[in-house]
Design an enzyme around this catalytic site. Structure first.
Site, PDB file in Angstrom:
ATOM      1  N   MET A  40      -7.212   8.799   4.111  1.00 41.55           N
ATOM      2  CA  MET A  40      -8.188   9.162   3.084  1.00 41.55           C
ATOM      3  C   MET A  40      -9.616   9.105   3.617  1.00 41.55           C
ATOM      4  SD  MET A  40      -8.714   7.080  -0.504  1.00 41.55           S
ATOM      5  CE  MET A  40      -8.782   5.496   0.356  1.00 41.55           C
ATOM      6  N   SER A 114      -2.643   5.393   7.162  1.00 35.07           N
ATOM      7  CA  SER A 114      -2.869   5.157   5.738  1.00 35.07           C
ATOM      8  C   SER A 114      -2.056   6.160   4.921  1.00 35.07           C
ATOM      9  CB  SER A 114      -4.364   5.214   5.428  1.00 35.07           C
ATOM     10  OG  SER A 114      -4.640   4.636   4.163  1.00 35.07           O
ATOM     11  N   GLN A 115      -2.687   6.922   4.017  1.00 38.06           N
ATOM     12  CA  GLN A 115      -1.902   7.825   3.180  1.00 38.06           C
ATOM     13  C   GLN A 115      -1.169   8.881   4.003  1.00 38.06           C
ATOM     14  OE1 GLN A 115      -4.936   9.312   0.499  1.00 38.06           O
ATOM     15  NE2 GLN A 115      -5.344  11.124   1.731  1.00 38.06           N
ATOM     16  N   ASP A 232      -5.616  -6.785   5.302  1.00 41.49           N
ATOM     17  CA  ASP A 232      -5.984  -5.516   4.683  1.00 41.49           C
ATOM     18  C   ASP A 232      -6.706  -5.744   3.359  1.00 41.49           C
ATOM     19  OD1 ASP A 232      -5.950  -2.847   3.554  1.00 41.49           O
ATOM     20  OD2 ASP A 232      -4.347  -2.405   4.991  1.00 41.49           O
ATOM     21  N   HIS A 288      -7.785  -2.955   7.274  1.00 44.19           N
ATOM     22  CA  HIS A 288      -7.096  -1.678   7.229  1.00 44.19           C
ATOM     23  C   HIS A 288      -7.470  -0.763   8.399  1.00 44.19           C
ATOM     24  CE1 HIS A 288      -4.696   1.251   5.143  1.00 44.19           C
ATOM     25  NE2 HIS A 288      -5.668   2.130   5.121  1.00 44.19           N
TER      26      HIS A 288
END
Length: 305
Positions: A40, A114-115, A232, A288
């Site tokens: 993202m 991530s996503q 995270d 993260h």
């Protein structure tokens, strides 16, 4: 004549050895291609993120073909689409890109950040050709999120807008179709609403019905590697990075993958994959997506050879 005959035999033997070496993955043969999908607010070619990852891989694996996915006509569109382009459309676009790339037709490895980790899993489940060999999800929210504490920064006006929108109505048709993060918003308190109205995550996680092709295609992976960041501050809950989530009906206690219905009912084939040693759970210190080169080389590169 004898010498000539021996030379011919040696040449044939070397040729056979060469070809066998390529099939068996001998160090002299080129490594499998790699596909990368960013997270993202990022883009395919940011020199401080995906660009740096691409260079690290190419440094360790000379001759490798690395495709860092760009969703859109340029980097600006790529960033915008990570927030506002329907995920199902993004997955369909990527499947078309992979199918048309001649360098990927013998198979490829994939890393999603991530996503991008869950999006690439959707690619594995929905688009088995060309074949994905190993899938590495780096901080991917495989069971979705129920909160965006930092997304990816407190000062971002886009993140403020996303938080307000999700709180107002994550499962409305308009929001589901137009806001990427809503499509993997997983409300453990309103599981029925989530299952019935999530247009992406509830589908790929088989929470409405079981699509046997999804299950078969995911189980075809050699390894499904999940990386969790122990500190995270963005993914909520963090156990989603290892396919765990909140226990249904509340948002305090979390359960690991092995205690979820996805696992016990084996709706995705994860239980069978786990028993076969295909699931790999890695953890690293840091916030993260904070990876240092040494850890990346030691723990990720071996899956790309």
């Amino acid at each position: 004549m004898a010498a000539s005959g021996s030379g011919g035999f040696l040449a044939v033997s070397l040729l056979s050895w060469c070809c066998a070496a390529r099939v068996l993955g001998h160090p002299d043969s080129p490594p499998p291609p790699l596909v990368i999908w960013h997270g993202m607010g990022d883009s395919c070619c940011n020199p401080l993120s995906m660009g740096a990852v691409k260079k690290m891989v190419e440094k360790q694996l000379p001759g490798i073909y690395v495709l860092s996915l760009e969703i859109g006509k340029n980097m600006v569109e790529d960033v915008e689409n990570s927030f506002f382009l329907n995920v199902n459309s993004q997955v369909r676009i990527v499947c078309e890109i992979l199918a048309k790339d001649p360098k990927l037709q013998q198979g490829y490895n994939a890393i999603g950040f991530s996503q991008g980790g869950q999006f690439l899993r959707a690619v594995a489940q929905r688009c088995p050709l060309p074949s994905m060999m190993n899938l590495i999800s780096v901080g991917g929210q495989q069971q979705g999120v129920f909160g965006l504490p930092r997304c990816p920064g407190e000062s971002s006006h886009i993140c403020d807008f996303i938080r307000k929108t999700l709180n107002a109505g994550a499962y409305s048709k308009v929001v589901q179709k137009r806001l990427v993060q809503a499509e993997y918003w997983h409300d453990p308190i309103k599981e029925d609403v989530y299952r019935n109205h999530s247009i992406f995550l509830a589908d790929i996680n088989q929470e409405r019905s079981v699509n046997e092709s999804y299950k078969k295609n995911l189980m075809a992976l050699k390894k499904f590697v999940m990386v969790k960041f122990l500190n995270d501050s963005i993914v909520d809950p963090v156990v989603s990075e290892w396919f765990g989530f909140y226990r249904s009906g509340q948002a305090k206690e979390t359960v690991p993958l092995q205690e979820t219905t996805l696992y016990t009912e084996d709706r995705l084939g994860l239980k069978e994959m786990d028993k076969a040693g295909k699931l790999v759970f890695l953890a690293t210190e840091g916030d993260h997506l904070q990876l240092n080169e040494e850890w990346f080389y030691a723990h990720i590169i071996p899956f790309l050879k």
